[in-house]
Design a protein around this motif. Structure first.
Motif, PDB file in Angstrom:
ATOM      1  N   ASN A 202      39.795  56.189  65.813  1.00 26.01           N
ATOM      2  CA  ASN A 202      39.233  56.556  64.525  1.00 26.01           C
ATOM      3  C   ASN A 202      38.907  58.046  64.547  1.00 26.01           C
ATOM      4  OD1 ASN A 202      38.517  54.254  62.371  1.00 26.01           O
ATOM      5  ND2 ASN A 202      38.457  53.330  64.419  1.00 26.01           N
ATOM      6  N   ARG A 203      37.970  58.469  63.711  1.00 29.09           N
ATOM      7  CA  ARG A 203      37.603  59.883  63.629  1.00 29.09           C
ATOM      8  C   ARG A 203      36.116  60.085  63.925  1.00 29.09           C
ATOM      9  NH1 ARG A 203      40.895  61.655  58.063  1.00 29.09           N
ATOM     10  NH2 ARG A 203      42.979  61.039  58.805  1.00 29.09           N
ATOM     11  N   LEU A 204      35.597  59.273  64.802  1.00 28.54           N
ATOM     12  CA  LEU A 204      34.189  59.371  65.153  1.00 28.54           C
ATOM     13  C   LEU A 204      33.950  60.602  66.021  1.00 28.54           C
ATOM     14  CD1 LEU A 204      33.533  55.630  66.108  1.00 28.54           C
ATOM     15  CD2 LEU A 204      33.122  56.738  63.901  1.00 28.54           C
ATOM     16  N   SER A 205      32.938  61.368  65.660  1.00 22.84           N
ATOM     17  CA  SER A 205      32.604  62.549  66.455  1.00 22.84           C
ATOM     18  C   SER A 205      31.192  62.454  67.030  1.00 22.84           C
ATOM     19  CB  SER A 205      32.727  63.823  65.603  1.00 22.84           C
ATOM     20  OG  SER A 205      31.880  63.751  64.469  1.00 22.84           O
ATOM     21  N   LYS A 206      30.292  61.825  66.315  1.00 23.03           N
ATOM     22  CA  LYS A 206      28.910  61.705  66.751  1.00 23.03           C
ATOM     23  C   LYS A 206      28.571  60.225  66.865  1.00 23.03           C
ATOM     24  CE  LYS A 206      24.960  63.868  67.651  1.00 23.03           C
ATOM     25  NZ  LYS A 206      24.819  64.865  68.734  1.00 23.03           N
ATOM     26  N   LEU A 207      27.963  59.848  67.988  1.00 20.78           N
ATOM     27  CA  LEU A 207      27.621  58.456  68.222  1.00 20.78           C
ATOM     28  C   LEU A 207      26.111  58.273  68.278  1.00 20.78           C
ATOM     29  CD1 LEU A 207      30.201  57.515  71.046  1.00 20.78           C
ATOM     30  CD2 LEU A 207      30.383  57.077  68.586  1.00 20.78           C
ATOM     31  N   PRO A 208      25.598  57.158  67.784  1.00 21.05           N
ATOM     32  CA  PRO A 208      24.162  56.857  67.904  1.00 21.05           C
ATOM     33  C   PRO A 208      23.854  56.350  69.314  1.00 21.05           C
ATOM     34  CG  PRO A 208      25.267  55.087  66.727  1.00 21.05           C
ATOM     35  CD  PRO A 208      26.312  56.125  67.013  1.00 21.05           C
ATOM     36  N   ILE A 209      23.556  57.257  70.223  1.00 22.15           N
ATOM     37  CA  ILE A 209      23.433  56.927  71.638  1.00 22.15           C
ATOM     38  C   ILE A 209      22.351  55.871  71.882  1.00 22.15           C
ATOM     39  CG2 ILE A 209      23.049  57.850  73.944  1.00 22.15           C
ATOM     40  CD1 ILE A 209      25.596  58.828  72.588  1.00 22.15           C
ATOM     41  N   GLN A 210      21.188  56.066  71.296  1.00 20.78           N
ATOM     42  CA  GLN A 210      20.099  55.122  71.545  1.00 20.78           C
ATOM     43  C   GLN A 210      20.468  53.713  71.075  1.00 20.78           C
ATOM     44  OE1 GLN A 210      16.223  56.519  70.437  1.00 20.78           O
ATOM     45  NE2 GLN A 210      15.393  54.451  70.187  1.00 20.78           N
ATOM     46  N   SER A 211      21.089  53.607  69.904  1.00 17.60           N
ATOM     47  CA  SER A 211      21.496  52.293  69.401  1.00 17.60           C
ATOM     48  C   SER A 211      22.593  51.685  70.269  1.00 17.60           C
ATOM     49  CB  SER A 211      21.979  52.413  67.951  1.00 17.60           C
ATOM     50  OG  SER A 211      20.936  52.862  67.109  1.00 17.60           O
ATOM     51  N   LEU A 212      23.516  52.507  70.745  1.00 13.21           N
ATOM     52  CA  LEU A 212      24.584  51.992  71.598  1.00 13.21           C
ATOM     53  C   LEU A 212      24.031  51.498  72.934  1.00 13.21           C
ATOM     54  CD1 LEU A 212      27.539  54.489  71.002  1.00 13.21           C
ATOM     55  CD2 LEU A 212      27.400  52.090  70.332  1.00 13.21           C
ATOM     56  N   LEU A 213      23.037  52.180  73.477  1.00 14.42           N
ATOM     57  CA  LEU A 213      22.424  51.712  74.721  1.00 14.42           C
ATOM     58  C   LEU A 213      21.809  50.337  74.541  1.00 14.42           C
ATOM     59  CD1 LEU A 213      20.700  54.982  75.987  1.00 14.42           C
ATOM     60  CD2 LEU A 213      22.560  53.754  77.118  1.00 14.42           C
ATOM     61  N   SER A 214      21.259  50.096  73.382  1.00 14.62           N
ATOM     62  CA  SER A 214      20.642  48.799  73.108  1.00 14.62           C
ATOM     63  C   SER A 214      21.690  47.737  72.792  1.00 14.62           C
ATOM     64  CB  SER A 214      19.649  48.927  71.950  1.00 14.62           C
ATOM     65  OG  SER A 214      19.076  47.684  71.641  1.00 14.62           O
ATOM     66  N   VAL A 215      22.669  48.091  71.947  1.00 15.24           N
ATOM     67  CA  VAL A 215      23.667  47.109  71.493  1.00 15.24           C
ATOM     68  C   VAL A 215      24.636  46.737  72.611  1.00 15.24           C
ATOM     69  CG1 VAL A 215      25.642  46.813  69.950  1.00 15.24           C
ATOM     70  CG2 VAL A 215      23.505  47.754  69.072  1.00 15.24           C
ATOM     71  N   SER A 216      24.983  47.699  73.456  1.00 12.97           N
ATOM     72  CA  SER A 216      26.003  47.447  74.477  1.00 12.97           C
ATOM     73  C   SER A 216      25.545  46.476  75.557  1.00 12.97           C
ATOM     74  CB  SER A 216      26.437  48.762  75.129  1.00 12.97           C
ATOM     75  OG  SER A 216      25.344  49.394  75.787  1.00 12.97           O
TER      76      SER A 216
END
Length: 505
Positions: A202-216
């Motif tokens: 896709n064209r994602l450039s910025k990721l929500p790091i805190q949310s990804l740490l929780s969701v992953s």
């Protein structure tokens, strides 16, 4: 037709019973001239048992009047452009798989799938969808897998997945998304069991790091082949995922590229981290007390701008934003603070920070926190339980030994003699070294007084039921009585009379 109706009516009135409502409805249709029939297989389609395939038929509109018995409907490789609400004339209660891939679909009307309530797999790949509007998947409450690969989706409107509560796997790769769809995990009406999300290419450039740490922690998220902006927060996430051996990163590690620079060229530490191997730390605190847990391997003071994340048993927190309603917070120096520890705070906490290197196999950025004395209590309980088990084992062993000794004594003192004197004066029936115990006075030769006690005689082995011509002499005789048990010929009595060895045959 009237004959059939009369026949059905006669069957339902047998014995004076009332008509079945379903039969009554059938009779009404027959009387009115409506004969229910199953829709025929459409032209250019293939119908086999419960499968209908209209693939590659150059259809520009969905065929009307499809048979409703199908469990799988394949409409791929056609020229379809719109999915209307009334694309089917009747509910498809048996349909579980619908394939609409490789068409030119650019619009899906709201509640277009309301007549397919039991759909489990929906494939809309390789179409021309640009926006996922709200409520387009209304009615798909049982849907588990949705494929939207290879479209042009750039925007997902709020509520687009509001009715797909059972969705588990979502494929959104090869699209034009520029924002991570956090609503998939945070919207109250969204999927509740989403465990697989593919956002690659896709064209994602910025990721929500805190949310990804929780969701992953409970979901697998693929993010390779996106033009990511590599900052220290993203580096911390990738290092942490590698330490956790997170499959989406491990399998496609070479396809995570930073926009304008390589991942390894990003410098975030500047001497703020220790080179000492990370070792898991243990902390114990009583309920209600405050506790501060330093980030393992992080030197103080922390360099300006460095973001420190902590993955807790329930969520993730960082040093740049704090929740006033939470009793957990991360101080600017990266220390995790418990403002009044609760019993449910017990667990493993992981400090995530860009370290500029990959973790070694034996390293761990973990801190184990125990609130209360549950560990001591459980250890004490375990010790007591183990002590009790040892006592039970020792008691059982001692009891077994005592019982064995009693049985041996019973055998020695109560077992009657098994080797009887034969008529010819020889001993028959004892073919091996024998222990002969006799306490019955009837076994003693007449004229002798009974001895006080038992006597044991060890005899040399001799063949059973065979006559021995060579005299045998007892190897050893044990006597616990006086000379009153000695015969005139020198033989000794042990519970019964022994014959003179010179006369044994």
């Amino acid at each position: 037709m009237h004959a059939v109706a009369s026949q059905l009516l006669g069957r339902t009135n047998v014995g004076g019973s009332c008509c079945n409502p379903a039969v009554e409805a059938m009779l009404l249709l027959l009387c009115l001239g409506f004969i229910p029939t199953v829709a025929p297989c459409p032209p250019h389609c293939l119908c086999a048992s419960d499968i209908i395939s209209c693939s590659g038929s150059n259809l520009s509109a969905l065929p009307f009047g499809l048979p409703s018995y199908a469990t799988r409907l394949d409409l791929s490789h056609n020229a379809l452009r719109v999915v209307h609400v009334d694309w089917v004339s009747q509910p498809f209660h048996w349909l579980t798989t619908l394939v609409l891939s490789w068409n030119s679909i650019s619009q899906i009307e709201v509640a277009a799938f309301i007549l397919t309530p039991h759909l489990l797999h929906l494939d809309l790949s390789s179409n021309q969808l640009r926006v996922l509007n709200s409520s387009i998947f209304t009615g798909l409450t049982e849907l588990k897998e949705l494929l939207l690969i290879g479209n042009q989706i750039a925007q997902i409107m709020p509520g687009a997945f509001s009715d797909v509560n059972s969705l588990q796997r979502l494929y959104l790769s090869v699209n034009s998304l520029t924002t991570f769809p956090l609503g998939l995990f945070e919207d109250p009406g969204g999927p509740r069991n989403l465990t697989f999300l593919d956002l690659s290419h896709n064209r994602l450039s910025k990721l929500p790091i805190q949310s990804l740490l929780s969701v992953s922690r409970h979901a697998v998220i693929y993010l390779q082949e996106n033009p990511l902006l590599c900052d220290c927060a993203l580096i911390a996430l990738l290092e942490y995922w590698l330490w956790k051996q997170y499959r989406p990163l491990v399998d496609f590690q070479g396809e995570y590229q930073c926009r304008g620079t390589a991942v390894r060229e990003v410098r975030c530490t500047h001497g703020g981290l220790s080179d000492v191997p990370l070792v898991a730390q243990n902390y114990q605190v009583e309920p209600g007390e405050w506790l501060r847990v330093p980030c393992p391997g992080l030197k103080l003071p922390v360099q300006e701008g460095l973001i420190v994340f902590w993955v807790t048993p329930k969520t993730a927190v960082n040093s740049t934003a704090s929740d006033p309603s939470s009793h957990l917070s991360v101080l600017p120096n990266g220390t995790l603070e418990f403002q009044g520890a609760l019993m449910e705070d017990s667990g493993i906490y992981e400090c995530v920070v860009a370290r500029g290197r990959y973790y070694d196999v034996e390293e761990s950025p973990e801190a184990r926190v125990m609130v209360g004395n549950s560990t001591i209590s459980s250890t004490t309980s375990l010790a007591r339980r183990s002590s009790g088990e040892h006592f039970n084992t020792a008691f059982t062993t001692l009891a077994s030994c005592v019982i064995s000794i009693i049985l041996v004594l019973l055998y020695l003192y109560l077992t009657p003699c098994q080797c009887r004197e034969s008529r010819g004066g020889g001993s028959r029936g004892c073919g091996a070294r024998a222990i002969i115990l006799c306490s019955d006075p009837r076994e003693v030769e007449s004229g002798q007084r009974r001895a006080n006690g038992k006597r044991v005689v060890f005899l040399e082995p001799q063949a059973d039921d065979s006559d021995i011509s060579v005299p045998k002499t007892p190897v050893m005789t044990l006597d616990h009585v006086s000379n009153e048990g000695i015969l005139k010929n020198g033989s000794r009595t042990v519970g019964h009379t022994l014959t003179d060895p010179t006369h044994m045959t």
